[in-house]
Write an enzyme that holds these catalytic residues in place. Structure first.
Site, PDB file in Angstrom:
ATOM      1  CB  CYS A   1       9.614 -10.508  25.800  1.00  0.00           C
ATOM      2  SG  CYS A   1      11.355 -10.308  25.674  1.00  0.00           S
TER       3      CYS A   1
ATOM      4  CB  CYS B   1      11.678 -12.827  21.994  1.00  0.00           C
ATOM      5  SG  CYS B   1      11.877 -13.231  23.458  1.00  0.00           S
TER       6      CYS B   1
ATOM      7  CG  ASP C   1     -12.929   6.912 -12.082  1.00  0.00           C
ATOM      8  OD1 ASP C   1     -12.557   7.739 -13.153  1.00  0.00           O
ATOM      9  OD2 ASP C   1     -13.226   5.966 -12.121  1.00  0.00           O
TER      10      ASP C   1
ATOM     11  CG  ASP D   1     -13.810   1.227 -11.404  1.00  0.00           C
ATOM     12  OD1 ASP D   1     -13.364   2.158 -11.815  1.00  0.00           O
ATOM     13  OD2 ASP D   1     -14.993   0.586 -11.487  1.00  0.00           O
TER      14      ASP D   1
ATOM     15  CG  ASP E   1      -9.353   5.016 -11.727  1.00  0.00           C
ATOM     16  OD1 ASP E   1      -9.289   6.084 -12.469  1.00  0.00           O
ATOM     17  OD2 ASP E   1     -10.599   4.059 -11.858  1.00  0.00           O
TER      18      ASP E   1
END
Length: 752
Positions: free
Chosen positions: A15, A18, A425, A625, A629
């Site tokens: 549970c 735990c 970008d 990318d 950036d």
């Protein structure tokens, strides 16, 4: 100082309490920076310093509180799956047998209570259910008690055990209560049915949880077991684990590619749908990269292995998805806090209920007090709270991964829905990031093939980045190269060559003017038009006259315009940043439909721009990318990296679009909204169930209408609450997810 970030399996958790105990124990160790338990798939992510704490020490600490920490290499994936199958079979058998023994107990108790030896028959039928099929509840409860902790098993053991012992006492010594004027009731049916219902609930819960983690299994199943390598001139088949970097691998039609690498001989069409979600195979030629687990559709080719084992893209995706599914959303913190104190609070409520009924209840007080004690212990369910968030997160992140979107953690998944500003970008994000010939115009098409052959041959020898764009364009026309003489390259200007006695010049406007080359009015007109569109112009002349003009640009992606329009319809601000000049930025912004843009921006200025938007109260997603950036991606509320970009950008981002398709951002936002909605539904149900169920079990309705909840009904309700939460999360798998419509921009390539 070595930092280890590793996943381990945890055996024995039943549970949410735990899970909290395991986390608390691990984080209490010196050297453990973070421990995050995912109760939904029985795993724990631990970030620790190897020089301060060892894995064996962590195992020992977890063993102390009754659980087992298992290293991931202790058994293979196949062995683990087999263990899970065996566990489900064992659970199913126990459920079947428990119900088989419980049914006659219920029939006797409800329909034939007065048959001879009824109590003794129920007593003997209940023993295998309570102490045989349900023995794990008592074993686990005892382990918790020895460490002064409690969990769901404690509640079950106390309630079912109390019901059985109370009934057994009344069976062996019925005269004791009868002598006090109290009917010696027995509750064997309650004890047996409670155990049966909870065993059934856990079996259904385990089945549902295994479906919730299906995305990881699907990804693992994509992997290849064997590879055909060429060693000593012979093609041999070896396990993929034995492939080393630099191995030459032979790939035949219909086979999966075993590892990441590069084609060194041959060509084919590759089905990359496992990576991109796109069903159309992609053409691959010598020199192109190929990705492990993608499918070779047509031709045969040789490739060299470049990334193997955990370094392959598939392995990295699996690792990222596992880390994300194991992480916790901020919305889960409240549920975790409640789960941590839930069991002691419930036991306290049960004891208080017993005392109140014993002192103030109607006759027979002992019976009423006992029934409410057992019912409160049974109906309480911390599991529903513990499963509410992780099951939905697992399904949501798994769904995203299947659609080509990698989400780093649960917090990012939750926050994505709040985005109201997107910063893009330009290069490689809005645009394709690769110069392409968009227009090719010629004065006289009669000698076009010869001119193109010469240009192709000259540009193949050029080192200028724009030369590749012209080479790719001419190759697509099927034109072959020719042998040239007197090749001369002038850096920053162009090249000159000789072919069949004629001099050819290919270069920019400055190069043409310096050599007094004539540009005919029609070509000049189009050159000026393309220049105004921020395109780079390359002239190709033979002798003293320009014969062909190429217009080259980094065009916007086919999906960019449709995606941006869709974001604007969702009332999300769109901004574009670029280091390029104002004219180029303006043209690209107009083509993509972007209102807000800023040109000639340096990396640190991108970061400042995002900070300004955040200061205005906006939740900002940055999409990029490149290495430049990465600061802005890290600063944004949500950083989104193109999967086609640099490793640095991907590491800095919370979300990675595997194929770099901007339209997937719309999909990510929708997955975030639907996942958080599911989490809220789950938490509402879990809280509502316990807030309403526990007072009813304690007998709050009895003074009003005489209603007292039967412990058997409480057991069924408790089992249903956990299963319903998991099933609600699984609904996400089949829900329709919003996707961006793809638009396309076509560029004309024609003669005058």
């Amino acid at each position: 100082m070595t930092n280890i970030r590793q996943f381990y399996r945890v055996e024995g958790m039943t549970c949410a309490s735990c899970a909290k105990s395991v986390e608390t124990m691990l984080t209490s160790l010196d050297g453990v920076k973070e421990a995050v338990v995912n109760f939904a798939d029985a795993s724990v992510f631990v970030d620790y310093r190897e020089d301060l704490v060892s894995f064996s020490r962590m195992q020992e600490r977890i063993r102390e509180i009754g659980y087992r920490l298992v290293a991931k290499d202790e058994f293979t994936i196949e062995e683990h799956e087999q263990k899970e199958i065996e566990k489900l079979k064992r659970q199913r058998r126990n459920v079947f047998l428990a119900i088989l023994f419980s049914v006659p107990v219920v029939i006797i108790a409800m329909i034939f209570p007065d048959i001879p030896y009824a109590n003794w028959i129920m007593f003997f039928l209940s023993i295998p259910v309570v102490f045989g099929f349900g023995n794990s509840f008592f074993i686990n409860a005892y382990k918790r008690a020895t460490h002064l902790t409690a969990n769901m098993d404690t509640l079950v053991a106390l309630s079912a055990g109390s019901a059985f012992l109370f009934s057994a006492f009344n069976t062996f010594f019925p005269e004791y209560l009868a002598g006090k004027g109290i009917e010696p009731h027995v509750y064997f049916e309650a004890a047996a049915v409670i155990i049966s219902f909870i065993l059934l609930g856990r079996y259904l819960e385990e089945k549902a949880k295994s479906r919730a983690s299906a995305s990881i299994k699907k990804l693992m199943d994509l992997g290849v077991k064997n590879a055909k390598v060429i060693r000593d001139g012979k093609e041999i088949e070896i396990p993929v684990d034995e492939v080393i970097i630099g191995d030459i691998i032979m790939i035949h039609p219909g086979e999966k590619i075993p590892v990441d690498g590069k084609i060194i001989e041959g060509n084919s069409f590759i089905d990359e749908s496992m990576l991109t979600g796109e069903s159309i195979p992609v053409e691959k030629n010598t020199g192109d990269n190929v990705i492990g687990a993608t499918i070779n559709k047509t031709g045969s080719f040789k490739m060299t292995a470049e990334r193997i084992g955990s370094e392959t893209i598939l392995s990295q995706i699996i690792r990222l998805v596992k880390e994300a599914q194991g992480s916790k959303a901020p919305i889960q913190k409240l549920a975790d806090k409640i789960a941590g104190v839930f069991v002691p609070v419930v036991i306290s409520i049960a004891i208080v209920s017993f005392i109140i009924w014993y002192l103030l209840g109607p006759s027979p007080q002992v019976t009423y007090a006992f029934v409410t004690l057992v019912t409160v212990l049974i109906i309480a369910c911390p599991c529903a709270l513990g499963l509410a968030t992780p099951t939905a997160v697992m399904v949501g992140i798994g769904k995203a991964a299947e659609m080509g979107i990698l989400i780093k953690d649960a917090q990012s998944l939750e926050l994505t829905r709040e985005i109201n500003a997107v910063v893009l970008d330009k290069t490689g994000t809005v645009t394709k990031g690769k110069p392409l010939v968009t227009n090719c115009l010629w004065e006289d098409s009669s000698d076009k093939v010869e001119m193109m052959s010469v240009i192709l041959s000259a540009e193949l020898r050029s080192e200028h980045p724009l030369a590749n764009a012209i080479v790719d364009y001419i190759k697509e026309l099927g034109i072959k190269k020719v042998e040239l003489s007197n090749f001369n390259s002038l850096t920053g200007k162009g090249v000159s060559v000789k072919y069949r006695g004629h001099t050819y010049l290919i270069g920019n406007e400055k190069f043409i003017n310096e050599n007094n080359i004539q540009v005919l009015p029609k070509l000049q007109h189009y050159a000026e038009k393309f220049h105004a569109e921020a395109k780079t112009i390359i002239y190709a002349a033979r002798q003293d006259i320009v014969r062909i003009v190429f217009a080259i640009t980094d065009p916007i992606k086919d999906t960019s315009k449709a995606f941006i329009q869709q974001l604007q319809k969702m009332n999300i601000q769109v901004h574009m940043l670029t280091g390029d000049n104002f004219q180029t930025a303006k043209i690209i912004a107009e083509q993509a439909g972007i209102e807000h843009f800023k040109s000639e921006v340096l990396p640190h200025e991108k970061l400042d721009f995002i900070k300004d938007l955040q200061d205005d109260g906006l939740k900002v997603a940055m999409v990029g990318d490149g290495i430049n950036d990465s600061p802005a991606l890290a600063r944004a509320d949500i950083g989104i990296a193109m999967g086609t970009g640099t490793d640095v950008a991907i590491e800095s981002a919370e979300i990675t679009l595997i194929k770099g398709d901007l339209g997937k951002i719309v999909t990510a936002i929708d997955i975030s909204k639907k996942t958080v909605k599911t989490i809220k539904q789950n938490l509402f149900w879990a809280f509502f169930y316990n807030i309403i169920g526990i007072p009813i079990a304690a007998g709050i309705l009895y003074p009003l209408n005489g209603f007292l909840l039967n412990p058997m009904i409480a057991g069924a309700a408790m089992a249903f609450s956990s299963v319903s939460v998991v099933l609600n999360s699984l609904r996400l798998k089949n829900r329709k997810i919003r996707q961006s419509t793809v638009g396309s921009l076509q560029s004309g390539m024609r003669p005058l």
